[in-house]
Design an enzyme around this catalytic site. Structure first.
Site, PDB file in Angstrom:
ATOM      1  N   ASP A  76       0.848  -1.198   0.000  1.00 60.89           N
ATOM      2  CA  ASP A  76       0.000   0.000   0.000  1.00 60.89           C
ATOM      3  C   ASP A  76       0.882   1.246   0.000  1.00 60.89           C
ATOM      4  OD1 ASP A  76       0.773  -0.608   2.659  1.00 60.89           O
ATOM      5  OD2 ASP A  76      -0.870   0.566   3.503  1.00 60.89           O
ATOM      6  N   GLU A 142      -0.071  -0.869   5.872  1.00 61.76           N
ATOM      7  CA  GLU A 142       1.012  -0.324   6.690  1.00 61.76           C
ATOM      8  C   GLU A 142       0.870   1.178   6.807  1.00 61.76           C
ATOM      9  OE1 GLU A 142       4.895   1.171   8.026  1.00 61.76           O
ATOM     10  OE2 GLU A 142       3.831   1.712   6.219  1.00 61.76           O
TER      11      GLU A 142
HETATM   12 ZN   LIG Z   1       6.821   2.303   4.063  1.00 65.91          ZN
END
Ligand SMILES: [Zn+2]
Length: 385
Positions: A76, A142
């Site tokens: 992501d 994340e």
């Molecule tokens: Zn990163």
């Protein structure tokens, strides 16, 4: 340019073309899984979370023996913001002056491509007599909440008897040049939301009121002027920054009844979030009066003392770049904070200068060198263990 470099650049470009703005996947993990299956990895697609917003993750393993070395990262990316602010289309993966351009180029689709090409080279050369395992733990969560990502995958691995023996997180840790910095720990992050309660009144009759603004100012002064610590062997001193002060009182003749502030503390291993919270309460109680303090902790500090894994990484970096990396604990939090509870972890990746910014880009030579470093690291790691 070596063959691995071409592959890494092509793979990174394919990933950049998937606009996987957190928490969306947009096919990014399909690209990773397809490349790994080609190499003989067994892939597990793991989705966590509720309803339509389920987050995609991938755990893939090559081999069944021990030790099981894991490369970890995320597909992501943060939003591109206004595309007109960029000098190229953020998800087109344009090549310019020897650089691959686009959102995620350094944070961290480039590193994921380098993981895969490094493993490919390792398996081609040593696959026959290789007794250990190499795994990849890649999350799609994340940059966002980090709730349905690495943490959940680690729990899943434990439930399924999968053990990681050591891990390298490919965050962009290099500061100016590839190989100048690795991370062996991270500071913790604590956010305090402070609300001071007073008594509203007329500014001409302050003895009949209790000015929440005045007490808030005193409390913030006490917090911002305190020395939290002097740093420790591997950490800089802890710091506290006020993020916002909100009173929102439009009337100049009214004493405000409530005043709010938010502050963020980046703390080292002199503290735990628990005793840091207690310290805050003691300081605020010292000022006195009614207040409430809400504390959220996105991670405690951690340190993996220099050892076998960081030693192998330093040796690989030295060989490929002739640089001597600094062993640092600076910067924000990363998923390494979850992994360190399971196995030794070290972080190393591309130059982070353009991460989260417009015109994010990676030099193709850096991408090739990163792949070569990961490749040599695997030699050192498996020959040592
Ligand atoms: Zn990163």
């Amino acid at each position: 340019m070596s063959e691995a470099a071409i592959d890494a650049a092509e793979l990174a470009a394919a990933l950049i073309r998937r606009p996987s703005v957190t928490p969306k996947d947009e096919g990014a993990l399909d690209v990773v899984a397809a490349a790994l299956e080609e190499l003989g990895f067994t892939c597990h697609r793991l989705a966590f979370g509720e309803g339509g917003e389920r987050v995609q993750n991938l755990y893939a393993r090559y081999g069944t023996g021990r030790p099981n070395f894991c490369f970890a990262g995320h597909t992501d990316v943060v939003p591109a913001g206004a595309p007109e602010a960029w000098s190229f289309a953020p998800f087109a993966a344009a090549l310019r002056d020897g650089a691959l351009c686009g959102r995620g180029a350094v944070d961290m689709k480039g590193a994921i491509a380098a993981f895969i090409t490094a493993v490919q080279a390792f398996v081609e050369e040593r696959g026959q007599d290789f007794a250990g395992s190499i795994s990849l733990l890649i999350t799609g969560d994340e940059e966002g909440e980090a709730i349905n990502g690495t943490r959940k995958v680690l729990e899943w691995l434990e439930e399924h008897g999968e053990r990681l023996d050591a891990c390298l997180v490919g965050e962009p840790t290099s500061a100016q040049s590839l190989g100048d910095m690795i991370k062996i720990g991270r500071r913790g992050s604590l956010t305090g939301r402070l609300t001071v309660h007073g008594i509203q009144g007329h500014t001409a009759y302050p003895h009949l009121a209790d000015n929440a603004a005045h007490r808030l100012v005193t409390m913030l002064h006490v917090l911002t002027t305190a020395e939290l610590d002097c740093g420790s062997a591997h950490f800089p001193p802890s710091t506290l920054q006020v993020s916002t002060i909100d009173i929102g009182n439009p009337a100049s003749n009214v004493v405000p009844a409530t005043a709010r502030a938010v502050f963020n503390i980046r703390f080292n291993d002199c503290w735990t979030s628990q005793n840091l919270t207690e310290w805050l309460v003691r300081r605020l109680d010292g000022v006195g009066g009614r207040y409430t303090l809400d504390v959220t902790v996105s991670g405690d500090s951690f340190l993996v003392p220099p050892g076998a894994v960081s030693g192998c990484l330093v040796a690989a970096i030295r060989e490929i770049t002739a640089r001597e990396p600094e062993l640092s604990t600076t910067g924000g939090t990363s998923d390494a904070r979850f992994i360190q509870a399971y196995c030794p972890v070290v972080e190393f990746g591309l130059v982070g200068a353009t991460m989260h910014k417009v015109d994010e880009q990676v030099e193709l030579t850096d991408l090739a060198d990163l792949s070569a470093i990961y490749r040599r690291f695997l030699d050192f790691y498996f020959d040592h263990s």
